[in-house]
Write a protein that holds these residues in place. Structure first.
Motif, PDB file in Angstrom:
ATOM      1  N   GLU A   1      41.444 -69.901  26.849  1.00 39.20           N
ATOM      2  CA  GLU A   1      41.407 -71.095  27.284  1.00 39.20           C
ATOM      3  C   GLU A   1      41.642 -72.066  26.023  1.00 39.20           C
ATOM      4  O   GLU A   1      41.446 -73.436  26.158  1.00 39.20           O
ATOM      5  CB  GLU A   1      40.237 -71.654  28.361  1.00 39.20           C
ATOM      6  N   ARG A   2      41.646 -71.620  24.862  1.00 36.49           N
ATOM      7  CA  ARG A   2      41.573 -72.385  23.695  1.00 36.49           C
ATOM      8  C   ARG A   2      40.297 -73.201  23.306  1.00 36.49           C
ATOM      9  O   ARG A   2      40.406 -74.306  23.104  1.00 36.49           O
ATOM     10  CB  ARG A   2      42.643 -73.259  23.647  1.00 36.49           C
ATOM     11  N   LEU A   3      39.134 -72.671  23.959  1.00 34.88           N
ATOM     12  CA  LEU A   3      37.929 -73.532  24.040  1.00 34.88           C
ATOM     13  C   LEU A   3      37.296 -72.861  22.691  1.00 34.88           C
ATOM     14  O   LEU A   3      36.708 -71.615  22.785  1.00 34.88           O
ATOM     15  CB  LEU A   3      36.904 -73.105  25.178  1.00 34.88           C
ATOM     16  N   GLY A   4      37.138 -73.735  21.679  1.00 35.85           N
ATOM     17  CA  GLY A   4      36.641 -73.245  20.467  1.00 35.85           C
ATOM     18  C   GLY A   4      35.042 -73.187  20.243  1.00 35.85           C
ATOM     19  O   GLY A   4      34.439 -73.606  21.515  1.00 35.85           O
ATOM     20  N   LEU A   5      34.487 -72.540  19.339  1.00 38.82           N
ATOM     21  CA  LEU A   5      33.137 -72.571  19.246  1.00 38.82           C
ATOM     22  C   LEU A   5      32.340 -73.943  19.377  1.00 38.82           C
ATOM     23  O   LEU A   5      31.204 -74.148  19.651  1.00 38.82           O
ATOM     24  CB  LEU A   5      32.560 -71.602  18.173  1.00 38.82           C
ATOM     25  N   ASN A   6      33.111 -74.972  18.890  1.00 33.55           N
ATOM     26  CA  ASN A   6      32.386 -76.245  18.843  1.00 33.55           C
ATOM     27  C   ASN A   6      32.270 -77.044  20.349  1.00 33.55           C
ATOM     28  O   ASN A   6      31.709 -78.015  20.576  1.00 33.55           O
ATOM     29  CB  ASN A   6      33.333 -77.095  17.849  1.00 33.55           C
ATOM     30  N   SER A   7      32.959 -76.296  21.406  1.00 44.74           N
ATOM     31  CA  SER A   7      32.634 -76.757  22.641  1.00 44.74           C
ATOM     32  C   SER A   7      31.451 -76.765  23.196  1.00 44.74           C
ATOM     33  O   SER A   7      31.010 -77.432  24.098  1.00 44.74           O
ATOM     34  CB  SER A   7      33.581 -75.955  23.575  1.00 44.74           C
ATOM     35  N   VAL A   8      30.537 -76.070  22.546  1.00 47.05           N
ATOM     36  CA  VAL A   8      29.085 -75.888  23.034  1.00 47.05           C
ATOM     37  C   VAL A   8      28.108 -76.727  22.104  1.00 47.05           C
ATOM     38  O   VAL A   8      27.037 -76.821  22.048  1.00 47.05           O
ATOM     39  CB  VAL A   8      28.402 -74.543  23.280  1.00 47.05           C
ATOM     40  N   VAL A   9      28.956 -77.439  20.857  1.00 46.03           N
ATOM     41  CA  VAL A   9      27.941 -78.257  20.005  1.00 46.03           C
ATOM     42  C   VAL A   9      28.035 -79.556  20.336  1.00 46.03           C
ATOM     43  O   VAL A   9      29.079 -80.391  20.358  1.00 46.03           O
ATOM     44  CB  VAL A   9      28.469 -78.073  18.513  1.00 46.03           C
ATOM     45  N   ALA A  10      26.942 -80.301  20.680  1.00 44.64           N
ATOM     46  CA  ALA A  10      26.838 -81.536  20.905  1.00 44.64           C
ATOM     47  C   ALA A  10      26.912 -82.363  20.007  1.00 44.64           C
ATOM     48  O   ALA A  10      26.696 -82.157  18.883  1.00 44.64           O
ATOM     49  CB  ALA A  10      25.594 -81.791  21.873  1.00 44.64           C
ATOM     50  N   GLY A  11      27.487 -83.786  20.133  1.00 46.74           N
ATOM     51  CA  GLY A  11      27.483 -84.585  18.938  1.00 46.74           C
ATOM     52  C   GLY A  11      25.990 -84.889  18.681  1.00 46.74           C
ATOM     53  O   GLY A  11      25.244 -85.056  19.389  1.00 46.74           O
ATOM     54  N   MET A  12      25.901 -85.089  17.338  1.00 43.44           N
ATOM     55  CA  MET A  12      24.556 -85.541  16.964  1.00 43.44           C
ATOM     56  C   MET A  12      24.752 -85.905  15.491  1.00 43.44           C
ATOM     57  O   MET A  12      25.403 -85.571  14.602  1.00 43.44           O
ATOM     58  CB  MET A  12      23.377 -84.220  16.972  1.00 43.44           C
ATOM     59  N   LEU A  13      23.726 -87.184  15.146  1.00 46.56           N
ATOM     60  CA  LEU A  13      23.782 -87.682  13.735  1.00 46.56           C
ATOM     61  C   LEU A  13      22.344 -87.699  13.367  1.00 46.56           C
ATOM     62  O   LEU A  13      21.437 -87.844  14.339  1.00 46.56           O
ATOM     63  CB  LEU A  13      24.937 -88.527  13.560  1.00 46.56           C
ATOM     64  N   SER A  14      22.343 -87.978  12.260  1.00 45.49           N
ATOM     65  CA  SER A  14      20.916 -88.395  11.748  1.00 45.49           C
ATOM     66  C   SER A  14      20.659 -89.809  11.529  1.00 45.49           C
ATOM     67  O   SER A  14      21.524 -90.326  10.739  1.00 45.49           O
ATOM     68  CB  SER A  14      20.612 -87.484  10.553  1.00 45.49           C
TER      69      SER A  14
ATOM     70  N   PHE B   1      51.567 -64.163  17.197  1.00 49.50           N
ATOM     71  CA  PHE B   1      51.782 -65.650  16.753  1.00 49.50           C
ATOM     72  C   PHE B   1      52.576 -66.549  17.142  1.00 49.50           C
ATOM     73  O   PHE B   1      52.413 -67.520  17.636  1.00 49.50           O
ATOM     74  CB  PHE B   1      51.996 -65.372  15.164  1.00 49.50           C
ATOM     75  N   GLU B   2      53.501 -65.771  17.639  1.00 52.61           N
ATOM     76  CA  GLU B   2      54.705 -66.412  18.119  1.00 52.61           C
ATOM     77  C   GLU B   2      54.503 -67.173  19.389  1.00 52.61           C
ATOM     78  O   GLU B   2      54.779 -68.123  19.840  1.00 52.61           O
ATOM     79  CB  GLU B   2      56.173 -65.615  18.183  1.00 52.61           C
ATOM     80  N   SER B   3      53.891 -66.302  20.382  1.00 50.42           N
ATOM     81  CA  SER B   3      53.797 -66.685  21.754  1.00 50.42           C
ATOM     82  C   SER B   3      52.475 -67.511  21.823  1.00 50.42           C
ATOM     83  O   SER B   3      52.344 -68.273  22.761  1.00 50.42           O
ATOM     84  CB  SER B   3      53.736 -65.337  22.539  1.00 50.42           C
ATOM     85  N   ALA B   4      51.529 -67.269  20.899  1.00 52.37           N
ATOM     86  CA  ALA B   4      50.220 -68.095  21.042  1.00 52.37           C
ATOM     87  C   ALA B   4      50.369 -69.401  20.384  1.00 52.37           C
ATOM     88  O   ALA B   4      50.019 -70.426  20.941  1.00 52.37           O
ATOM     89  CB  ALA B   4      49.225 -67.538  20.511  1.00 52.37           C
ATOM     90  N   LEU B   5      51.223 -69.597  19.266  1.00 52.77           N
ATOM     91  CA  LEU B   5      51.421 -70.834  18.804  1.00 52.77           C
ATOM     92  C   LEU B   5      52.659 -71.709  18.640  1.00 52.77           C
ATOM     93  O   LEU B   5      52.675 -72.933  18.538  1.00 52.77           O
ATOM     94  CB  LEU B   5      51.052 -70.554  17.193  1.00 52.77           C
ATOM     95  N   PHE B   6      53.656 -70.891  19.191  1.00 46.90           N
ATOM     96  CA  PHE B   6      54.812 -71.793  19.388  1.00 46.90           C
ATOM     97  C   PHE B   6      55.489 -71.537  20.815  1.00 46.90           C
ATOM     98  O   PHE B   6      56.597 -71.881  20.937  1.00 46.90           O
ATOM     99  CB  PHE B   6      55.985 -71.153  18.248  1.00 46.90           C
ATOM    100  N   HIS B   7      54.763 -71.404  21.726  1.00 45.56           N
ATOM    101  CA  HIS B   7      55.144 -71.420  23.189  1.00 45.56           C
ATOM    102  C   HIS B   7      54.209 -71.936  24.007  1.00 45.56           C
ATOM    103  O   HIS B   7      52.981 -72.246  23.652  1.00 45.56           O
ATOM    104  CB  HIS B   7      55.444 -70.051  23.645  1.00 45.56           C
ATOM    105  N   GLU B   8      54.957 -72.486  25.068  1.00 45.87           N
ATOM    106  CA  GLU B   8      53.885 -73.125  26.336  1.00 45.87           C
ATOM    107  C   GLU B   8      52.950 -72.489  26.622  1.00 45.87           C
ATOM    108  O   GLU B   8      52.882 -70.932  26.680  1.00 45.87           O
ATOM    109  CB  GLU B   8      54.904 -73.277  27.603  1.00 45.87           C
ATOM    110  N   GLY B   9      51.692 -72.829  27.176  1.00 45.56           N
ATOM    111  CA  GLY B   9      50.384 -72.123  27.687  1.00 45.56           C
ATOM    112  C   GLY B   9      49.309 -72.139  26.922  1.00 45.56           C
ATOM    113  O   GLY B   9      49.446 -72.605  25.674  1.00 45.56           O
ATOM    114  N   LYS B  10      48.367 -71.110  27.249  1.00 49.45           N
ATOM    115  CA  LYS B  10      47.078 -71.198  26.524  1.00 49.45           C
ATOM    116  C   LYS B  10      46.604 -69.895  26.055  1.00 49.45           C
ATOM    117  O   LYS B  10      45.861 -69.668  26.039  1.00 49.45           O
ATOM    118  CB  LYS B  10      45.848 -71.817  27.337  1.00 49.45           C
ATOM    119  N   GLN B  11      47.805 -69.074  25.653  1.00 46.96           N
ATOM    120  CA  GLN B  11      47.578 -67.395  25.310  1.00 46.96           C
ATOM    121  C   GLN B  11      46.913 -67.636  24.099  1.00 46.96           C
ATOM    122  O   GLN B  11      47.372 -68.183  23.082  1.00 46.96           O
ATOM    123  CB  GLN B  11      48.726 -66.902  25.356  1.00 46.96           C
TER     124      GLN B  11
END
Lengths: 920, 330, 312
Positions: free
Chosen positions: A869-882, B85-95
């Motif tokens: 789902e293209r959810l990167g690891l920063n998805s679970v990092v809350a904003g915070m500053l000092s 690379f091709e399907s993940a980066l240059f095409h629709e969807g969230k693969q």
């Protein structure tokens, strides 16, 4: 042995068996047969020669790597075949190991990265919704004309500040970076301070020295007798220099590696100090405790070089200032208790003192004591010293009491303190991990104090964040007109509305309890910062982004993206590869990468060499890629054209004034002549011109000519490169020799190493002198989460490289202690979901005995597109500053490259559970 | 016969894999070699690469060859994955970006894992390549006598014109550092970079080792690091000497920071168990470690130590002594 | 037992079958058209089928040799081209797979003896008497090779043979077609490897030389001396015992090649020569050299006759 039996005893199924059983080997061929038979050996010789190619260039890899290594690049028929470390740096001293061969696993696969399928080859325009992945290939002309028209319309209707032209840390070299900086400066565009945007500010060092980046060339490790590596995994993040550590150990040094997980650097150390995550400031205070308790104090050094002699009012907790004693007295003159005269005397060298020297003359400043001084209204002011304050604070943290908090046994603390104090030369290295905690500022400041107490500075070592050279002379190239400098961390915070995820993750009660300020109070501080800071602030409407993966690095990434990027009118991404940020752009413009355009880098102070990129002759362009200089030149022409058709010649910029013949006038942002300005009337037409310009105009490069550099791919910087010490030809560089030996003041309010800050926020948080701060991670989720730098990328650069992914597991994985995993029913390789109240991501589990229980660790900067789902690891990092880093306008704590804050990355907590597969 | 050899200092190895890729881009990224790592670095303890190679047989039992088995590509070496690379980066969807074939193993699969229990987990890096053995089991096992040892430098080569891909050598090598090239139908392995060595350029893995962990010289060169470290100081040892092939790649065994006692106090005992190192390097490892520590102690007292100076290697270039003796073959 | 069953099963389902021809003599079918490449081509019925026994290789490393015990061979000749169809049982299909570097492919080969009146050693020929080999490995292009002794196999210039293989549930049928060095080879031999048993190199089974029948369906004149069998096997057996041959020529002894199946794999001519001049050709992989026994001509005939009874 029976085949069947042999099969049974192994994990191999369907395997091949070589022999039915033992047998007598065959005789070897006679020697005379061999000679004739060896003609075939030409085969591999031909292969070797093929990799050497028919053309050779030089290169370094500039993408946010602080290594700066000289490489040879070989090409054949216009295609890069291979790169190899030059290994040609001269030895500076026969008693110090040379710097060869600098390089690493990333640099050595760049030739593969160049031609990999994630390379951007043609300008592309978004054909669907942002981030949808639908693209239309367009010509450069079409792309540039449309972008230029939209930029000009935007400037026209929304003002100059509505454009952000930012070059991220993907290009930190002086050559290639000059293009976006120059164009942005001519246009008056907003520009983020990159170290702050990525969370790499050493604010603890800034407090102490007024400088964020201090330290040594890393060959200085070699003759140190004690080295403390604090939150720095040098064997992973300083690959080309790590050899000096083991060589120092072979030279008799003690090496302490302070890090929560047992890592590659701990492995080569004499002692691993297994600090619990986020508790480093307690360890720092215990070190100070031992130094104060056992009087391991270099009093001469402390008296002269630090503000520990400065008097502090015990009634207000403020430093005693000249204005306290005299009507209209100065705010930036401070006092000591002079034992010679038995009176308070002004200390020379402070920002307000007329004497710009640290020399004490006849003064004998006291370190300890309590006195009374007559104030301007004749009332007696009770005072003591910073030393007393610092000592009192340190004595609160005896090692046996912090043991439970830090996990570090008192004997280790005691030994480390003693080694630090007793070593003629000791170095304390602070890595980029520490300031990813709010407490990092205090840990670093405490470490600086430990170095000060023990007299470690100059050739005796001392604190090392990272040394940078002063190249100078670059201004006319990169900033011909004033640019709108924005704070990296603060602009990202506001533009990305990060306070929302902070509020979700940290309850007021928890924040109040751990930090002393709740969400609202932090909000008030950010509001005040926005008002008072001289950092530029304001959400841009158009973004021209160069080599910055901001949608990868920012915290709570989907939320940030929505708040910032998705609300832009125009988003252009200039990049050599499709990264997680380019995926969301309106236009992607394909840039050249490391070996394809001329470049120069010399500001990195781990060594004294300035490297050049000289592309191999005849190198074939990859697709329609262009150098950043060419892209910016074409953009400037297109903008000029668009401005002309709209009858817009120039836009006055009253935020910046230009003085001409005693008259101040607004700086003019000249659009119609933009290309002329950009090329300086035809003198800077391409990347080679830029590199030649740098070679001729940067004083630290003299006397070398471009031709010298092209012969070897590097030049040696001269003495001028060091700005607080000379860079001697035959000795490692150490910061602060000008201060220690020539008694020049430091860049601090006090003019000395500063260990007392009486700003109200510092006082409110009990941080006027170095102290310990608790980790902030909430207890609502049980596991600490931190993401140290990876071995297999420079941030996200190379993170998706196939060669490097084959040396990993091909997709993201977390590191988790086997016991912690077992409690959750997780086995090696299992797909997992990591989550908390701000988000989730999916990865695989890697069971690591090196990782402490109760934690999820992940080597950072996997691209979000590598996750389900293209959810990167920063998805679970809350904003915070000092809050401490929001202090603005106190002495040397004013927005500038040495005082800016960090996006806090390591203070979120998570839970992990088994999931279904990691691909959708 | 002269013998060129290599000493790899495991204390200086930082596991960065630059050598792995230096070798790969020099030799093994094309023409059916993609899955091969003539040089790789594995984390120890662990199953290693190829997976469980130490249990795959081969080597000598006296003068008889021991049976051995062939590692499997996907399960034991690991498929050299390409990515979508091709399907993940240059095409629709969230693969997500993923290997086209699921990865089951790889040359660095167990990176930084090791063994032990927190806080006494431990690991170290073990770079491995063909040992160019004095008594190569591969050479003896080849029914076509396609493997030979060069007179002038002892480099063991598989004649690429004679080899017919029977893979007896793959099974016979107890280090499992010979690979069958399915595209060429021949077996291949580390050639000790002879085309470089012949031109006076050190092996890619050694020359490009940024940890400066690798020394190269002829065993009979008394001033060379091989002779000094192997024969004089005896701090460099062959891996699994009991396999009987008499390797010519030697290792300086790893020191380690002390383990902690139950209360967190440093114990004074190294965290890598001595027994484990004996398993890898034989009983001489005790003396080697003692010598190392003794010489480090000399340095920390401010005394001189020629051994430490040699391991420090002040000049990168001095780590390689490739020049040939008078009258040697060109 | 299992292997016999496999063979029987194969016989039942083999597409085309005929009674085995006379031992070591293969009748060559003639076609007017080019000989077919397709194993199912009806033209194959015009070539008599020969059933050929296969034996483990006795050179070292030989190993168990594999499970292919017999194959059926047919030979067609036309216009200077030779086509050979081999059919043999093989329970599992093993095809070369770049993803399975630990596996071996099923394979078969045809070996051609050079012209002359003395057959070379059947296992890859002898120095000075090269054999030509057509090799087919499942999933790979066929190869044209030559050898002058064990371990000497090398590519041979010239067009490689064509191959077409057909897989049934129980075995392979393969046609190899091409031009040989000698337009009419005196003799051919066959080998088969089972990939499932890691068959490659010496891990195979091999037939004895098979003479290609000349006009009239008889052994070609040049090979008659090689095929001549005149002695008394019973006397030969006594000699074998008296002379202690078994001390070396037994699988457990390992000093000389095992002769348990000598009669299956060798021709009488070869055996006579080996007894008379043991050093003239030594089977590779054995370190000791057999002494000259100083036997009378008739005694040699007797011994050869005895050995020819073994393994037939």
């Amino acid at each position: 042995m029976e085949r069947r039996d042999f099969l049974k005893g192994t994990a191999y199924c369907g395997l091949a068996l070589a022999f039915g059983g033992p047998f007598t080997p065959l005789r070897a061929f006679a020697a005379d047969d061999l000679k004739a038979r060896r003609a075939w050996e030409a085969r591999y010789r031909r292969e070797f020669l093929a990799t050497r190619g028919d053309a050779q260039g030089f290169a370094f890899h500039c993408s946010n790597c602080q290594g700066n290594c000289a490489w040879k690049v070989y090409a054949r028929d216009g295609v890069v075949t291979r790169e190899e470390q030059s290994a040609a740096y001269p030895s500076i001293n026969p008693n110090i190991p040379d710097a060869n061969p600098r390089g690493c696993n990333k640099g050595i696969v760049h030739s593969r990265q160049m031609y990999q399928a994630d390379r951007l080859l043609h300008p592309m325009k978004r054909a669907g919704k942002r981030g949808e992945g639908k693209w239309e290939r367009v010509s450069w002309d079409v792309a540039l004309d449309d972008i230029a028209a939209r930029v000009v319309d935007n400037l026209n209707s929304h003002g100059l500040a509505s454009l952000m032209l930012h070059c991220g840390t993907g290009i930190l070299s002086q050559g290639r970076r000059a293009a976006p900086l120059r164009l942005g400066s001519l246009l008056g565009a907003q520009r983020l301070y990159p170290a702050s945007a990525v969370g790499d500010m050493f604010t603890g060092a800034s407090l102490a020295y007024g400088l964020a980046t201090v330290g040594h060339t890393l060959d200085a490790w070699f003759d140190a007798k004690t080295i403390i590596l604090w939150g720095i995994n040098a064997a992973v993040t300083r690959i080309p220099d790590a050899h000096y550590l083991m060589e120092a150990r072979y030279n008799g040094a003690k090496i302490y590696c302070i890090t929560p997980e047992y890592n590659a650097t701990a492995k080569l150390s004499t002692d691993w100090v297994p600090v619990k995550p986020g508790t480093d400031s307690f360890l720092a205070m215990s070190l100070l405790h031992v130094l104060f308790r056992d009087d391991f104090i270099d009093r001469d050094f402390v008296r002269e070089q630090t503000d520990l002699t400065f008097l502090v009012r015990t009634d207000t907790g403020d430093l005693l200032r000249h204005k306290d004693l005299r009507d209209k007295g100065k705010d930036d003159v401070f006092f000591c208790w002079d034992e010679a005269t038995g009176s308070a005397q002004p200390m020379p060298g402070s920002q307000g003192h007329f004497k710009k020297s640290l020399r004490l003359g006849k003064l004998q400043p006291a370190l300890e004591g309590v006195w009374e001084v007559k104030g301007q209204d004749a009332a007696m002011i009770p005072v003591t010293t910073v030393f007393e304050h610092a000592r009192r604070e340190a004595l609160k943290f005896p090692p046996h009491q912090t043991h439970a908090t830090t996990g570090v046994h008192p004997t280790l603390v005691e030994r480390m303190a003693k080694d630090l104090a007793k070593s003629d030369k000791a170095i304390v290295n602070i890595g980029f991990s520490l300031h990813k905690y709010v407490s990092g500022t205090m840990t670093c400041w405490g470490a600086a104090l430990a170095c000060a107490l023990t007299g470690h500075a100059g050739e005796r070592g001392g604190l090392d964040t990272e040394n940078n050279w002063s190249l100078g002379g670059i201004g006319p190239l990169s900033s011909p007109k004033p640019a709108r400098f924005a704070s990296g961390f603060f602009s990202e915070w506001m533009n990305g509305d990060m306070a929302r995820s902070m509020k979700r993750h940290y309850s007021d009660a928890h924040l109040k309890d751990t930090l002393g300020l709740d969400n609202q109070e932090i909000g008030a501080l950010t509001g005040r910062y926005a008002e008072t800071s001289n950092a530029w602030f304001g959400k841009p409407r158009a973004l021209l982004l160069f080599a910055d993966n901001m949608l990868r690095r920012n915290k709570s990434e989907a939320h940030y993206r929505q708040a910032f990027v998705e609300s832009l009118d125009l988003f252009v991404d200039v990049n050599h590869r499709m990264d997680s940020t380019a995926l969301w752009a309106d236009y992607v413009l394909p840039a050249k990468s490391q070996y394809e355009s001329w470049d120069l880098r010399g500001e990195l102070g781990y060594h004294r060499f300035c490297n050049l990129t000289v592309p191999p002759k005849g190198l074939k362009p990859i697709g329609e890629t262009k150098s950043e200089w060419e892209i910016c030149l074409l953009l400037s022409r297109a903008i000029a054209k668009a401005a002309k058709t709209r009858g817009l010649i120039a836009i006055p910029d009253p935020d910046f004034l230009e003085t001409k013949a005693d008259k101040a006038a607004p700086v003019m942002r000249d659009l119609v002549n933009l290309a002329e300005d950009f090329t300086d009337h035809g003198k800077l037409m391409n990347d080679e011109d830029v590199v030649r310009w740098l070679m001729q105009n940067v004083p630290a490069i003299a006397p070398w000519t471009p031709e010298d550099a092209m012969k070897h791919g590097y030049v040696t910087l001269n003495r001028e490169a060091g700005f607080n010490s000379p860079l001697y030809a035959n000795r490692p560089f150490h910061s602060f020799e000008h201060n220690v030996y020539l008694r020049q003041p430091y860049k601090t309010l006090s003019g000395r190493q500063q260990f007392y800050v009486d700003h109200p926020v510092f006082k409110q948080l009990g941080c006027a002198t170095p102290t310990a701060m608790q980790p902030l991670r909430p207890k609502s989720f049980p596991l600490a989460f931190w993401t140290p730098h990876t071995r297999h990328g420079i941030h996200s650069q190379w993170r998706a490289n196939a060669q490097l992914l084959r040396l990993q597991r091909g997709e993201p994985y977390i590191w988790i202690n086997p016991g912690t995993a077992r409690q959750r029913g997780l086995a090696e390789g299992d797909p997992v979901r990591v989550f908390n109240d701000v988000g989730e991501f999916f990865a695989r589990a890697k069971l690591m005995p090196a990782v402490p229980p109760g934690a999820v660790v992940m080597d950072h900067a996997w691209e979000p597109f590598q996750f389900r789902e293209r959810l990167g690891l920063n998805s679970v990092v809350a904003g915070m500053l000092s809050p401490l880093e929001l202090v603005e306008g106190w002495g040397h704590l004013k927005f500038n490259p040495n005082w800016d804050g960090n996006m806090i990355a390591f203070e979120s907590s998570v839970e992990v559970e088994k999931s279904k597969e990691t691909a959708a | 016969m002269r013998q060129l050899g290599m000493v790899i200092d495991l204390n200086k190895c930082i596991g960065c894999q630059t050598c792995t890729l230096a070798c790969k881009s020099q030799w093994t990224d094309h023409d059916g070699r993609e899955f091969m790592y003539w040089n790789h670095v594995e984390t120890r303890p662990g199953k290693g690469y190829p997976r469980d190679w130490e249990a795959a047989g081969g080597g000598w039992d006296g003068d008889s060859l021991k049976p051995g088995r062939l590692p499997r590509l996907a399960e034991d070496y690991g498929i050299p994955a390409d990515f979508n690379f091709e399907s993940a980066l240059f095409h629709e969807g969230k693969q997500p970006l993923r290997p086209l074939d699921a990865m089951q193993w790889g040359p660095n699969w167990e990176e930084d894992q090791g063994a032990g229990e927190f806080p006494n987990g431990y690991f170290f890096y073990l770079p491995r390549l063909c040992n160019h053995c004095t008594k190569p089991a591969c050479l003896a096992a080849c029914p076509r006598q396609a493997i030979y040892k060069r007179e002038e430098d002892g480099i063991v080569l598989i004649d690429q014109e004679r080899c017919r891909g029977y893979r007896y050598c793959v099974a016979a090598c107890p280090y499992k550092k010979i690979y069958f090239n399915p595209q060429a139908g021949r077996s291949e392995k580390c050639i000790f970079c002879y085309p470089r060595v012949e031109q006076g350029i050190p092996q890619a893995c050694a020359y490009q080792c940024v940890g400066r962990a690798r020394h190269v010289s002829y065993l009979d060169d008394e001033a060379g690091a091989l002779h000094q470290l192997v024969s004089v100081w005896k701090v460099a040892l062959p891996l699994h000497p009991e396999y009987g092939t008499q390797p010519n790649v030697y290792y300086v065994p790893p020191l380690s920071p002390p383990a902690f006692e139950a209360d967190g106090k440093p114990s004074g005992k190294p965290r890598i168990p001595d027994d484990y190192l004996r398993q890898l390097f034989g009983p001489d490892v005790d003396a080697a470690l003692a010598t190392l520590q003794q010489e480090i102690d000399r340095k920390s007292r401010g005394e001189s130590s020629p051994l430490m100076d040699m391991l420090i290697a002040y000049r990168h270039g001095d780590m390689f002594r490739l020049s040939r003796p008078e009258g040697g073959q060109p | 037992m299992r292997r016999t069953l496999a063979w029987l099963l194969f016989l039942l389902v083999a597409p085309v079958w005929a009674t085995p021809g006379p031992d070591r003599l293969i009748q060559v079918g003639q076609t007017s058209a080019p000989p077919p490449l397709d194993p199912g081509d009806p033209a194959w019925t015009s070539a008599p089928a020969a059933t050929v026994r296969l034996y483990p290789q006795i050179t070292a490393p030989g190993g168990p040799g594999g499970s292919v015990l017999m194959l059926e061979a047919r030979v067609l000749r036309s216009g200077g081209r030779l086509a050979i169809r081999l059919a043999w049982p093989d329970a599992g299909e093993d095809v070369a797979d770049a993803r399975a570097t630990h596996r071996f492919a099923d394979a078969a080969a045809v070996e051609f003896a050079p012209a002359g009146d003395t057959l070379p050693y059947v296992g890859m020929g002898e120095p000075g008497r090269p054999v030509q080999v057509w090799l087919w490995r499942a999933g790979q292009p066929p190869e044209r090779l030559s050898a002058q002794g064990f371990g000497s196999l090398a590519g041979q210039a010239g067009a490689p043979p064509e191959a077409q293989a057909r897989r049934s549930a129980t075995g392979w049928t393969l046609v190899l077609r091409g031009k040989t060095d000698a337009p009419v080879p005196a003799a051919i031999a066959f080998a088969a490897w089972d990939g499932a048993e890691d068959g490659r190199a010496g891990r195979k089974r091999l037939s004895a030389w098979q003479a290609l029948a000349g006009p009239g369906g008889t052994i070609p004149a040049a090979l008659r001396e090689e095929a001549r069998l005149g002695g008394d096997p019973a006397r030969g057996e006594r000699l074998y015992t008296e002379r202690g041959c078994v001390a070396c020529h037994a699988p457990s002894a390992g000093l000389g090649p095992d002769l348990a199946q000598a009669g299956g794999i060798h021709w009488p001519g070869y055996l006579r020569r080996s007894i008379r001049e043991p050093a003239a050709f030594r089977v590779p992989g054995y370190t000791s050299i057999m002494p000259k026994l100083g036997l009378q001509r008739l005694e040699i005939e007797d011994l050869a006759a005895y050995l020819m009874t073994r393994g037939q």
